[in-house]
Design an enzyme around this catalytic site. Structure first.
Site, PDB file in Angstrom:
ATOM      1  N   HIS A  94      -7.015  -2.048   5.615  1.00 42.72           N
ATOM      2  CA  HIS A  94      -6.286  -1.057   6.423  1.00 42.72           C
ATOM      3  C   HIS A  94      -6.856   0.393   6.207  1.00 42.72           C
ATOM      4  O   HIS A  94      -7.761   0.317   5.583  1.00 42.72           O
ATOM      5  CB  HIS A  94      -4.735  -1.197   5.653  1.00 42.72           C
ATOM      6  CG  HIS A  94      -3.825  -0.394   6.240  1.00 42.72           C
ATOM      7  ND1 HIS A  94      -3.795  -0.366   7.793  1.00 42.72           N
ATOM      8  CD2 HIS A  94      -2.664   0.456   5.786  1.00 42.72           C
ATOM      9  CE1 HIS A  94      -2.591   0.326   8.007  1.00 42.72           C
ATOM     10  NE2 HIS A  94      -1.882   0.622   6.833  1.00 42.72           N
TER      11      HIS A  94
ATOM     12  N   HIS B 127       1.438   3.941   1.994  1.00 42.78           N
ATOM     13  CA  HIS B 127       1.918   4.817   3.014  1.00 42.78           C
ATOM     14  C   HIS B 127       3.324   4.684   2.865  1.00 42.78           C
ATOM     15  O   HIS B 127       3.878   3.815   2.553  1.00 42.78           O
ATOM     16  CB  HIS B 127       1.308   4.013   4.488  1.00 42.78           C
ATOM     17  CG  HIS B 127       0.069   4.250   4.906  1.00 42.78           C
ATOM     18  ND1 HIS B 127      -0.586   3.479   5.724  1.00 42.78           N
ATOM     19  CD2 HIS B 127      -0.933   5.399   4.590  1.00 42.78           C
ATOM     20  CE1 HIS B 127      -1.813   4.129   5.891  1.00 42.78           C
ATOM     21  NE2 HIS B 127      -1.932   5.241   5.498  1.00 42.78           N
TER      22      HIS B 127
ATOM     23  N   ASP C  53       6.005   4.684   4.761  1.00 41.43           N
ATOM     24  CA  ASP C  53       6.637   3.597   5.277  1.00 41.43           C
ATOM     25  C   ASP C  53       6.902   2.358   4.726  1.00 41.43           C
ATOM     26  O   ASP C  53       7.640   1.278   5.044  1.00 41.43           O
ATOM     27  CB  ASP C  53       6.336   3.395   6.699  1.00 41.43           C
ATOM     28  CG  ASP C  53       5.031   2.897   7.054  1.00 41.43           C
ATOM     29  OD1 ASP C  53       3.896   3.516   6.464  1.00 41.43           O
ATOM     30  OD2 ASP C  53       4.782   1.906   7.962  1.00 41.43           O
ATOM     31  N   HIS C  54       5.909   2.403   3.621  1.00 40.07           N
ATOM     32  CA  HIS C  54       6.120   0.924   2.983  1.00 40.07           C
ATOM     33  C   HIS C  54       6.481   1.070   1.346  1.00 40.07           C
ATOM     34  O   HIS C  54       6.808   0.344   0.476  1.00 40.07           O
ATOM     35  CB  HIS C  54       4.718   0.373   2.656  1.00 40.07           C
ATOM     36  CG  HIS C  54       4.193  -0.247   3.938  1.00 40.07           C
ATOM     37  ND1 HIS C  54       4.224  -1.496   4.186  1.00 40.07           N
ATOM     38  CD2 HIS C  54       4.035   0.394   5.087  1.00 40.07           C
ATOM     39  CE1 HIS C  54       3.924  -1.591   5.437  1.00 40.07           C
ATOM     40  NE2 HIS C  54       3.716  -0.351   6.120  1.00 40.07           N
TER      41      HIS C  54
ATOM     42  N   HIS D 175       0.792  -1.247  -0.048  1.00 37.02           N
ATOM     43  CA  HIS D 175       0.001  -0.020  -0.108  1.00 37.02           C
ATOM     44  C   HIS D 175       0.986   1.401   0.104  1.00 37.02           C
ATOM     45  O   HIS D 175       2.132   1.155   0.260  1.00 37.02           O
ATOM     46  CB  HIS D 175      -1.153   0.071   1.131  1.00 37.02           C
ATOM     47  CG  HIS D 175      -0.263   0.115   2.594  1.00 37.02           C
ATOM     48  ND1 HIS D 175       0.587  -0.990   2.915  1.00 37.02           N
ATOM     49  CD2 HIS D 175      -0.457   1.017   3.610  1.00 37.02           C
ATOM     50  CE1 HIS D 175       0.819  -0.508   4.173  1.00 37.02           C
ATOM     51  NE2 HIS D 175       0.370   0.539   4.729  1.00 37.02           N
TER      52      HIS D 175
ATOM     53  N   HIS E 177       6.587  -5.497  11.669  1.00 38.86           N
ATOM     54  CA  HIS E 177       6.011  -4.260  11.756  1.00 38.86           C
ATOM     55  C   HIS E 177       5.539  -3.816  13.238  1.00 38.86           C
ATOM     56  O   HIS E 177       4.363  -3.718  13.527  1.00 38.86           O
ATOM     57  CB  HIS E 177       4.575  -4.265  10.735  1.00 38.86           C
ATOM     58  CG  HIS E 177       4.052  -3.012  10.279  1.00 38.86           C
ATOM     59  ND1 HIS E 177       3.104  -2.394  11.069  1.00 38.86           N
ATOM     60  CD2 HIS E 177       4.124  -2.134   9.287  1.00 38.86           C
ATOM     61  CE1 HIS E 177       2.759  -1.247  10.492  1.00 38.86           C
ATOM     62  NE2 HIS E 177       3.438  -1.005   9.404  1.00 38.86           N
TER      63      HIS E 177
HETATM   64 ZN   LIG Z   1      -0.172   1.498   6.267  1.00 37.81          ZN
HETATM   65 ZN   LIG Z   2       3.056   0.363   7.868  1.00 41.07          ZN
END
Ligand SMILES: [Zn+2]
Ligand SMILES: [Zn+2]
Length: 299
Positions: A137, A62, A64-65, A60, A265
């Site tokens: 999510h 976000h 941080d990914h 996804h 995570h």
């Molecule tokens: Zn996320």
């Molecule tokens: Zn995350």
């Protein structure tokens, strides 16, 4: 084949954990699942190979990914990579990467192809498939399952010699599952080879709540890495933020008959992930916590 964890922290990095990034290193290819900021630093430390064939699958969008893809591509260019990279991700992945590559004027030394995925079959390779399914999510997110195709059984050269198959081309053919003819005899692969070896199934949850859909999707996984952002005490927070607790991860893994669960995570509040492992272990017997640069040999 091995799983290499390049980053195991949720949302922000800590002294010991980088942002989410998991590599499945195959003999001839790297499959990278997510690339949070700093992915190239951990990639460098893990010594996986700057020019190896590679695909990146994003769960996804976000930061941080996925923000780490930029640094990774830039470092790879500075390392004079020539091998192309295919990047798969949810709607928006193309805009995100195309805009950044243009504005930052990257000067890539290799081709990058970007594919927007939907639920279903993402990749059908000679030796494996990858499927995706919608996770639950705060923004559209996918989970992935890698399934190795069944491998031919072990080849017994003594048997082949005994039967009289001449070494060389015919050995090669029979090892690839073809019948061969020697003299007036037809020899089947089963005459010189052991049982087919079942391929491995590996699940990558990305950020998600545990859902019935995911339970079916991850059915019988040999290894499952699952969102374990919080401990049981913060289960309400997990719901609010569309993440999972370690215990919820274990409950899903148990119901899905997963052999080995790997928690990852982690919220920055857990310096030591042992509390999460302990909670998960009350539900599932094979649980470990991922940590940065952890390598797991998949046999
Ligand atoms: Zn996320
Ligand atoms: Zn995350």
């Amino acid at each position: 084949m091995k799983l290499v964890f390049l980053g195991t922290s949720a949302a922000q990095p800590t002294e010991n954990r980088g942002m989410t990034c998991i590599c499945l290193v195959l003999e001839k290819e790297i499959l990278m699942f997510d690339a949070g900021e700093g992915a190239q630093v951990a990639f460098h430390k893990a010594k996986i190979g700057w020019n190896k064939k590679m695909k990146i699958l994003v769960t996804h969008l976000h930061g941080d990914h996925c923000v780490g893809i930029l640094g990774l591509l830039q470092t790879m260019s500075l390392q004079s990579r020539t091998e192309s990279i295919d990047i798969y991700g949810p709607k928006g992945i193309e805009d995100f990467l195309a805009a950044n590559l243009k504005v930052l004027n990257f000067g890539l030394t290799f081709p990058v192809r970007i594919m927007t995925i939907k639920e279903g079959l993402v990749l059908d390779d000679e030796t494996y498939t990858i499927h995706s399914v919608e996770a639950e999510h705060s923004i559209p997110a996918y989970s992935y399952v890698f399934e190795e195709k069944d491998k031919p059984g072990k080849f017994y050269p003594e048997k082949a010699k005994e039967i009289g198959i001449p070494e060389g081309k015919l050995w090669h053919e029979i090892q690839r599952g073809k019948e061969v003819i020697v003299g007036n005899k037809t020899i089947k692969p089963a005459d010189v080879m052991g049982e087919k070896r079942k391929g491995k199934k590996i699940g990558i949850s990305g950020d998600t709540r545990p859902t019935a859909k995911l339970e079916g999707f991850f059915k019988d996984c040999d290894y499952l890495t699952f969102d374990s952002t919080y401990s049981d005490e913060l289960k309400e927070k997990a719901k609010e933020n569309y993440h999972s607790t370690a215990k919820e991860a274990a409950e899903l893994a148990k119901k899905a008959n997963v052999s080995n669960l790997i928690l990852t995570h982690f919220s920055t509040r857990y310096d030591d992930a042992q509390i999460l492992v302990n909670e998960a272990k009350t539900i599932h017997s094979s649980v470990i916590a991922a940590k940065d640069l952890l390598e797991i040999e998949i046999k």
